[in-house]
Design an enzyme around this catalytic site. Structure first.
Site, PDB file in Angstrom:
ATOM      1  CG  HIS A  34      -5.816  -2.044   0.139  1.00 25.86           C
ATOM      2  ND1 HIS A  34      -4.864  -2.074  -0.870  1.00 25.86           N
ATOM      3  CD2 HIS A  34      -5.284  -1.264   1.126  1.00 25.86           C
ATOM      4  CE1 HIS A  34      -3.822  -1.351  -0.517  1.00 25.86           C
ATOM      5  NE2 HIS A  34      -4.045  -0.855   0.698  1.00 25.86           N
ATOM      6  CB  SER A  72      -0.950  -0.040   1.196  1.00 29.37           C
ATOM      7  OG  SER A  72      -1.911   0.960   1.138  1.00 29.37           O
ATOM      8  CG  ASP A 123      -6.475  -3.500  -3.505  1.00 25.72           C
ATOM      9  OD1 ASP A 123      -7.256  -2.561  -3.237  1.00 25.72           O
ATOM     10  OD2 ASP A 123      -5.255  -3.459  -3.268  1.00 25.72           O
TER      11      ASP A 123
END
Length: 372
Positions: free
Chosen positions: A349, A149, A316
């Site tokens: 995610h 991320s 995601d």
């Protein structure tokens, strides 16, 4: 595998000012970090792990408070990032609320808590701060920089900002910049915080309060975006909290509502509001192609890493596989070696934090081939 421990938290102070992209400089700051494994004789086996939004330097093992590191399923003896082979470093970035100098600390120039006056940070600023710590540890070149991320953005920035200092880059569930929708989610979360009556323009410390209502809503918004629709439906569906409907507009009716409120309450107890604003802004600002007319391939021309690994997850929707493929194409356009794995996972995610045999298999295989 069980977590290792106990882990010792370490600190390193820097008196030389750190120039920041905003034009200010951060002086007399401290970075908190932890290490796992042993640095080899030629100091060639160091792997830096960059943290995401609400994480910290505590990447693995059990700390003095009994907390397990946020990436413990990936890092440790015999795990995909094997600390019997690699010397793993987790660093807490400036501006965070987990020990490194941030808004909750005293500004040495004024003698008052920084609060909202803490200078705005960027991903590039964090990378420069991390470099100073790596220099202090006597590491000339990192075997790899790893992150998921926002951490993946930092890993990418290392290869562009300090290309000679890293041999491998592993970027998981990340993107070359945020989409307009992602920036919008961040802005709504920030508005929830700054409009909380207890925010006091970011100087709530002096008032002895915390803008918990805003933090709760910000966390709830963020948490929704980290999960996929399928994952939420599988875990909660339309299950009621109680046996019967209360027919109330304010009662908690569904289990998903109860879960989100729990997550918001927990977050508001440990996370700093100014830190949340700073970190989400750093996410917004990251865009290495911006200085090259939007051309991502040109942005990656300075990269010198031996190889990149990009990993994405099919569900995601916040950092979709298409965004990772943009990075892969930019690397291929520069004839830079890159491996790419797109994992069919239902978790959204958050998949980069979870146990998935295929994902961990990809990571293990990559690090097993990596020469320290």
């Amino acid at each position: 595998m069980p977590p290792t421990g106990p882990v010792i938290t370490q600190q390193m102070h820097f008196s030389a000012p750190l120039p920041l992209k905003c034009g200010a400089a951060l002086a007399d700051y401290t970075l908190v970090y932890e290490t796992h494994g042993t640095l080899n004789a030629d100091r060639s086996n160091a792997v830096l792990v960059c943290h995401a939004l609400n994480a910290s330097h505590h990447v693995a093992g059990v700390d003095a408070q009994g907390a397990v590191g946020w990436w413990d399923n990936l890092i440790g003896p015999g795990k995909p990032l094997d600390t019997e082979r690699f010397f793993v470093i987790g660093v807490n970035n400036p501006g965070s609320c987990f020990g490194s100098t941030g808004p909750m600390h005293v500004n040495p120039a004024t003698g008052r808590v920084w609060g909202a006056d803490f200078p705005v940070q960027t991903v590039e600023d964090w990378v420069d701060a991390q470099l100073r710590l790596i220099d202090r540890l006597g590491i000339a070149q990192l075997a790899a920089v790893v992150g998921g991320s926002l951490g993946g953005m930092q890993a990418l920035a290392w290869t562009l900002r300090h290309p000679e200092r890293v041999r491998h880059c592993v970027a998981v569930a990340t993107a070359p910049n945020l989409s307009a929708q992602n920036i919008a989610f961040n802005e709504v979360a920030r508005r929830a915080i700054v409009t909380d009556p207890d925010f006091h323009g970011g100087h709530f410390y002096a008032h002895g309060v915390v803008p918990k209502r805003g933090l709760r809503v910000a966390r709830m918004i963020g948490h929704i975006t980290y999960l996929s629709d399928d994952a939420m439906d599988l875990k909660f569906g339309r299950a009621l909290r109680n046996a019967e409907l209360a027919f109330s507009t304010q009662a908690i009716e569904f289990q998903i509502e109860s879960y989100l409120r729990y997550q918001g309450d927990k977050f508001s107890e440990y996370f700093d509001a100014n830190t949340y604003l700073l970190i989400t802004r750093a996410l917004d600002y990251f865009d290495p192609a911006a200085e090259h007319g939007g051309n991502l391939a040109r942005a990656f021309e300075p990269a010198r890493a031996n190889r990149f690994l990009l990993v994405s997850f099919t569900t995601d929707w916040r950092f979709s596989p298409a965004r990772s493929r943009e990075i892969v194409k930019a690397l291929v356009d520069n004839r830079i070696a890159v491996s790419y794995a797109e994992i069919a996972a239902p978790h959204g995610h958050d998949a980069f934090l979870l146990d998935d045999a295929r994902y961990h298999g990809v990571m293990r295989a990559y690090f097993e081939r990596l020469q320290a």
